[in-house]
Design an enzyme around this catalytic site. Structure first.
Site, PDB file in Angstrom:
ATOM      1  N   SER A 117       0.836  -1.196   0.000  1.00 25.57           N
ATOM      2  CA  SER A 117       0.000   0.000   0.000  1.00 25.57           C
ATOM      3  C   SER A 117       0.875   1.252   0.000  1.00 25.57           C
ATOM      4  O   SER A 117       2.043   1.205   0.355  1.00 25.57           O
ATOM      5  CB  SER A 117      -0.910   0.000   1.234  1.00 25.57           C
ATOM      6  N   SER A 145       1.859   5.360  -1.792  1.00 26.55           N
ATOM      7  CA  SER A 145       2.041   6.075  -3.050  1.00 26.55           C
ATOM      8  C   SER A 145       3.096   5.449  -3.948  1.00 26.55           C
ATOM      9  O   SER A 145       2.998   5.520  -5.183  1.00 26.55           O
ATOM     10  CB  SER A 145       2.408   7.535  -2.764  1.00 26.55           C
ATOM     11  N   ASP A 180       7.432   3.796   5.801  1.00 25.68           N
ATOM     12  CA  ASP A 180       7.522   5.162   6.309  1.00 25.68           C
ATOM     13  C   ASP A 180       8.961   5.515   6.668  1.00 25.68           C
ATOM     14  O   ASP A 180       9.365   6.671   6.577  1.00 25.68           O
ATOM     15  CB  ASP A 180       6.620   5.327   7.528  1.00 25.68           C
ATOM     16  N   LYS A 205       6.055   0.957   9.381  1.00 23.22           N
ATOM     17  CA  LYS A 205       5.010   0.974   8.370  1.00 23.22           C
ATOM     18  C   LYS A 205       3.666   1.169   9.065  1.00 23.22           C
ATOM     19  O   LYS A 205       3.528   0.883  10.235  1.00 23.22           O
ATOM     20  CB  LYS A 205       4.988  -0.350   7.578  1.00 23.22           C
ATOM     21  N   GLY A 212       1.558   4.134   8.347  1.00 18.77           N
ATOM     22  CA  GLY A 212       1.038   5.495   8.307  1.00 18.77           C
ATOM     23  C   GLY A 212      -0.268   5.593   7.539  1.00 18.77           C
ATOM     24  O   GLY A 212      -1.054   6.515   7.747  1.00 18.77           O
ATOM     25  N   GLY A 213      -0.498   4.618   6.657  1.00 21.93           N
ATOM     26  CA  GLY A 213      -1.727   4.608   5.865  1.00 21.93           C
ATOM     27  C   GLY A 213      -2.867   3.833   6.494  1.00 21.93           C
ATOM     28  O   GLY A 213      -3.961   3.763   5.918  1.00 21.93           O
ATOM     29  N   GLU A 260      -0.694  -5.600   5.865  1.00 22.78           N
ATOM     30  CA  GLU A 260       0.621  -5.586   5.238  1.00 22.78           C
ATOM     31  C   GLU A 260       1.544  -6.616   5.867  1.00 22.78           C
ATOM     32  O   GLU A 260       2.280  -7.325   5.168  1.00 22.78           O
ATOM     33  CB  GLU A 260       1.240  -4.184   5.352  1.00 22.78           C
ATOM     34  N   LYS A 269      13.116   8.134   2.850  1.00 26.81           N
ATOM     35  CA  LYS A 269      12.709   7.125   3.828  1.00 26.81           C
ATOM     36  C   LYS A 269      13.877   6.387   4.467  1.00 26.81           C
ATOM     37  O   LYS A 269      13.704   5.666   5.443  1.00 26.81           O
ATOM     38  CB  LYS A 269      11.773   6.105   3.168  1.00 26.81           C
TER      39      LYS A 269
END
Length: 239
Positions: free
Chosen positions: A32, A34, A93, A103, A105-106, A112, A130
């Protein structure tokens, strides 16, 4: 600046897909964020243009990943139908020198981590921002901690976490900053401190899981980091 970051994400994603996707890659985990958008873009390009690729299933880690797979025309499937995954590509992240990651943040780090844990190979793709010598230096928003809703107030008081926000799994996330975590032992201790609290479902610390990290740079180059110990550990835990 924004264009440079997007190009860095794209370069890293394309390099990772081209390195790890071949005729023997049948089940792929789709992470997941961007950066993963570009992984799916490249995967779809190759799937449609290379008859030798025999991709049977793409396993999503979130609603976003589910939609990306469908829109790209890739075969969508669930983890329960394919409990062993050849390779998973996901963002992060923050990534430390041992490829431990923060990881979540989303809001989907539980899914995940489930997909990553079922994968023979776990590949992280990100841009240059990162990378960090230790977790907590670059990413200062805290470690995402997923908790069951009925316990979030109690846990929030214990860990002084910020939030909550709702996850893709229907739980809640609290963000807790535990300072800079230097070294594997500090990262492991932080995870154990949090995961043993009743009501905590999972933490956003991914420890010893990533075998590769592809980091796109502002100048268009891609930096590849590896952790051989994590590579061997991940494959042996799945087989």
């Amino acid at each position: 600046m924004a264009d440079l970051v997007e190009q860095a994400k794209k370069k890293a994603s394309y390099a990772a897909i081209d390195e790890h996707i071949n005729a023997n890659t049948h089940v792929i985990g789709i992470g997941s964020g961007s950066t993963v958008v570009y992984c799916v873009e490249r995967l779809a390009q190759r799937f449609k243009s290379e008859p030798g690729l025999k991709i049977r299933a793409c396993i999503p880690t979130s609603f976003q990943a589910n939609q990306l797979i469908l829109e790209a025309g890739l075969p969508l499937a669930e983890l329960n139908a394919h409990p062993v995954i050849d390779v998973t590509f996901d963002g992060a992240d923050e990534i430390d020198a041992s490829l431990n990651c923060i990881k979540g943040g989303g809001g989907c780090h539980l899914q995940e981590k489930l997909v990553a844990a079922a994968s023979k190979k776990f590949v992280v793709v990100a841009d240059y921002r990162k990378e960090s010598t230790a977790l907590g230096i670059q990413w200062t928003k805290g470690i995402p901690v997923e908790v069951i809703p009925m316990a979030y107030v109690t846990i929030q008081k214990k860990i002084q976490g910020l939030g909550p926000c709702v996850t893709d799994s229907g739980n809640l996330i609290l963000d807790v900053f535990l300072g800079v975590l230097t070294g594997d032992a500090a990262v492991t201790d932080a995870h154990l401190k949090l995961i043993t609290i009743p009501g905590v479902v999972e933490t956003g610390l991914f420890i010893g899981m990533a075998g590769w990290a592809y980091l796109g740079a502002a100048d268009g180059s891609v930096k590849t980091l590896t952790n051989v110990t994590s590579q061997k550990k991940q494959e042996s835990s799945v087989l």
